[in-house]
Motif scaffolding. Structure first.
Motif, PDB file in Angstrom:
ATOM      1  N   PHE A   1       0.993  -1.422   0.073  1.00  0.00           N
ATOM      2  CA  PHE A   1      -0.031  -0.037   0.025  1.00  0.00           C
ATOM      3  C   PHE A   1       1.061   1.367  -0.101  1.00  0.00           C
ATOM      4  O   PHE A   1       1.954   1.574   0.830  1.00  0.00           O
ATOM      5  N   LEU A   2       0.751   2.035  -1.090  1.00  0.00           N
ATOM      6  CA  LEU A   2       1.730   3.189  -1.264  1.00  0.00           C
ATOM      7  C   LEU A   2       0.972   4.312  -0.849  1.00  0.00           C
ATOM      8  O   LEU A   2       0.080   4.727  -1.242  1.00  0.00           O
ATOM      9  N   ALA A   3       1.555   5.224   0.092  1.00  0.00           N
ATOM     10  CA  ALA A   3       0.861   6.563   0.581  1.00  0.00           C
ATOM     11  C   ALA A   3       1.820   7.448   0.540  1.00  0.00           C
ATOM     12  O   ALA A   3       3.087   7.633   0.687  1.00  0.00           O
TER      13      ALA A   3
ATOM     14  N   ALA B   1      -3.038  10.708   0.656  1.00  0.00           N
ATOM     15  CA  ALA B   1      -3.354   9.993  -0.266  1.00  0.00           C
ATOM     16  C   ALA B   1      -2.650   8.609  -0.506  1.00  0.00           C
ATOM     17  O   ALA B   1      -1.566   8.508  -0.050  1.00  0.00           O
ATOM     18  N   ALA B   2      -3.312   7.653  -1.081  1.00  0.00           N
ATOM     19  CA  ALA B   2      -2.527   6.144  -1.266  1.00  0.00           C
ATOM     20  C   ALA B   2      -3.366   5.803  -2.719  1.00  0.00           C
ATOM     21  O   ALA B   2      -4.212   5.833  -2.944  1.00  0.00           O
TER      22      ALA B   2
ATOM     23  N   LYS C   1      -9.200  15.836  -1.866  1.00  0.00           N
ATOM     24  CA  LYS C   1      -9.865  15.209  -3.032  1.00  0.00           C
ATOM     25  C   LYS C   1     -10.378  16.509  -4.045  1.00  0.00           C
ATOM     26  O   LYS C   1     -10.568  17.565  -3.604  1.00  0.00           O
ATOM     27  N   GLY C   2     -10.327  16.137  -5.268  1.00  0.00           N
ATOM     28  CA  GLY C   2     -10.328  17.167  -6.309  1.00  0.00           C
ATOM     29  C   GLY C   2      -9.163  18.339  -6.448  1.00  0.00           C
ATOM     30  O   GLY C   2      -9.144  18.704  -7.640  1.00  0.00           O
ATOM     31  N   ARG C   3      -8.275  17.848  -5.752  1.00  0.00           N
ATOM     32  CA  ARG C   3      -6.918  18.794  -5.966  1.00  0.00           C
ATOM     33  C   ARG C   3      -5.724  18.057  -6.120  1.00  0.00           C
ATOM     34  O   ARG C   3      -4.982  18.382  -6.890  1.00  0.00           O
ATOM     35  N   PHE C   4      -5.636  16.914  -5.597  1.00  0.00           N
ATOM     36  CA  PHE C   4      -4.410  15.897  -5.357  1.00  0.00           C
ATOM     37  C   PHE C   4      -4.843  14.763  -6.177  1.00  0.00           C
ATOM     38  O   PHE C   4      -5.977  14.214  -6.291  1.00  0.00           O
ATOM     39  N   THR C   5      -3.659  14.302  -7.121  1.00  0.00           N
ATOM     40  CA  THR C   5      -4.005  12.963  -7.653  1.00  0.00           C
ATOM     41  C   THR C   5      -2.874  12.087  -7.388  1.00  0.00           C
ATOM     42  O   THR C   5      -1.547  12.510  -7.600  1.00  0.00           O
ATOM     43  N   VAL C   6      -2.938  10.871  -6.754  1.00  0.00           N
ATOM     44  CA  VAL C   6      -1.913   9.940  -6.545  1.00  0.00           C
ATOM     45  C   VAL C   6      -1.906   8.741  -7.623  1.00  0.00           C
ATOM     46  O   VAL C   6      -2.917   8.377  -7.943  1.00  0.00           O
TER      47      VAL C   6
ATOM     48  N   GLY D   1      -1.473  -3.849   4.041  1.00  0.00           N
ATOM     49  CA  GLY D   1      -2.833  -3.471   3.393  1.00  0.00           C
ATOM     50  C   GLY D   1      -3.393  -1.879   3.992  1.00  0.00           C
ATOM     51  O   GLY D   1      -2.586  -1.067   4.149  1.00  0.00           O
ATOM     52  N   TYR D   2      -4.640  -1.688   3.499  1.00  0.00           N
ATOM     53  CA  TYR D   2      -5.094  -0.540   3.711  1.00  0.00           C
ATOM     54  C   TYR D   2      -4.978   0.152   5.118  1.00  0.00           C
ATOM     55  O   TYR D   2      -5.360  -0.432   6.008  1.00  0.00           O
ATOM     56  N   SER D   3      -4.663   1.417   5.081  1.00  0.00           N
ATOM     57  CA  SER D   3      -4.488   2.181   6.441  1.00  0.00           C
ATOM     58  C   SER D   3      -4.235   3.405   6.291  1.00  0.00           C
ATOM     59  O   SER D   3      -3.527   3.904   5.247  1.00  0.00           O
ATOM     60  N   ARG D   4      -4.793   4.388   7.088  1.00  0.00           N
ATOM     61  CA  ARG D   4      -4.453   5.820   7.063  1.00  0.00           C
ATOM     62  C   ARG D   4      -3.374   6.178   8.364  1.00  0.00           C
ATOM     63  O   ARG D   4      -3.275   7.386   8.269  1.00  0.00           O
ATOM     64  N   ASP D   5      -3.134   5.288   9.135  1.00  0.00           N
ATOM     65  CA  ASP D   5      -2.549   5.442  10.423  1.00  0.00           C
ATOM     66  C   ASP D   5      -0.950   5.173   9.988  1.00  0.00           C
ATOM     67  O   ASP D   5      -0.337   4.425   9.686  1.00  0.00           O
ATOM     68  N   PRO D   6      -0.249   6.307  10.291  1.00  0.00           N
ATOM     69  CA  PRO D   6       1.376   6.245   9.987  1.00  0.00           C
ATOM     70  C   PRO D   6       1.949   5.112  10.524  1.00  0.00           C
ATOM     71  O   PRO D   6       3.031   4.766  10.225  1.00  0.00           O
ATOM     72  N   ARG D   7       1.382   4.733  11.763  1.00  0.00           N
ATOM     73  CA  ARG D   7       1.868   3.492  12.453  1.00  0.00           C
ATOM     74  C   ARG D   7       2.007   2.315  11.802  1.00  0.00           C
ATOM     75  O   ARG D   7       2.557   1.414  12.221  1.00  0.00           O
ATOM     76  N   ASP D   8       1.226   2.384  10.917  1.00  0.00           N
ATOM     77  CA  ASP D   8       1.167   1.068   9.939  1.00  0.00           C
ATOM     78  C   ASP D   8       1.874   0.882   8.927  1.00  0.00           C
ATOM     79  O   ASP D   8       1.778  -0.102   8.223  1.00  0.00           O
ATOM     80  N   PHE D   9       2.938   1.964   8.813  1.00  0.00           N
ATOM     81  CA  PHE D   9       3.649   2.190   7.708  1.00  0.00           C
ATOM     82  C   PHE D   9       5.154   2.009   8.168  1.00  0.00           C
ATOM     83  O   PHE D   9       5.524   2.589   9.140  1.00  0.00           O
TER      84      PHE D   9
END
Length: 121
Positions: free
Chosen positions: A33-35, A49-50, A64-69, A100-108
């Motif tokens: 999962f690349l973020a 974003a990821a 959303k609407g401004r950035f594209t990953v 896998g999917y996560s928005r928590d920096p601790r999972d990276f």
């Protein structure tokens, strides 16, 4: 050990665009999962974003609407940022998770060194 390196930061006026890139030292896992995260002075690191290898993309509300990953290949992914505002000023980090999917920096587990983005008139 996977190493990441960001590039493309800089100082731009409000309303401008910047493109950030993240290059890995080796091919990332097929399920990685690349973020992108960012951290402004005095604030916590926050999810931006990821993208999954499948192409599914995820964004923070402010992005959303401004950035594209996007994912170029197994070693490179990008963050295109448009309509930048002063509140986008931060150090931007790329990160990789094998959980896998996560928005928590601790999972990276893997992080780049960060690239400064400054939006100022």
């Amino acid at each position: 050990q996977l190493q990441l390196a960001e590039s493309g930061g800089g100082t731009v006026p409000p309303g401008s665009s910047l493109s950030l890139s993240c290059t890995a030292s080796q091919r990332t896992y097929s399920s990685a999962f690349l973020a992108w995260f960012r951290q402004a002075p005095g604030k916590d690191r926050e999810f931006v974003a990821a993208v999954r290898p499948s192409g599914n993309r995820y964004y923070a509300d402010f992005a959303k609407g401004r950035f594209t990953v996007s994912r170029e290949d197994s070693k490179t992914f990008h963050l295109q940022m448009n309509s930048l505002q002063s509140e986008d000023t931060a150090v931007y980090y790329c990160a990789v998770s094998t959980k896998g999917y996560s928005r928590d920096p601790r999972d990276f587990a893997y992080w780049g060194q960060g690239t400064q983005v400054t939006v100022s008139a």
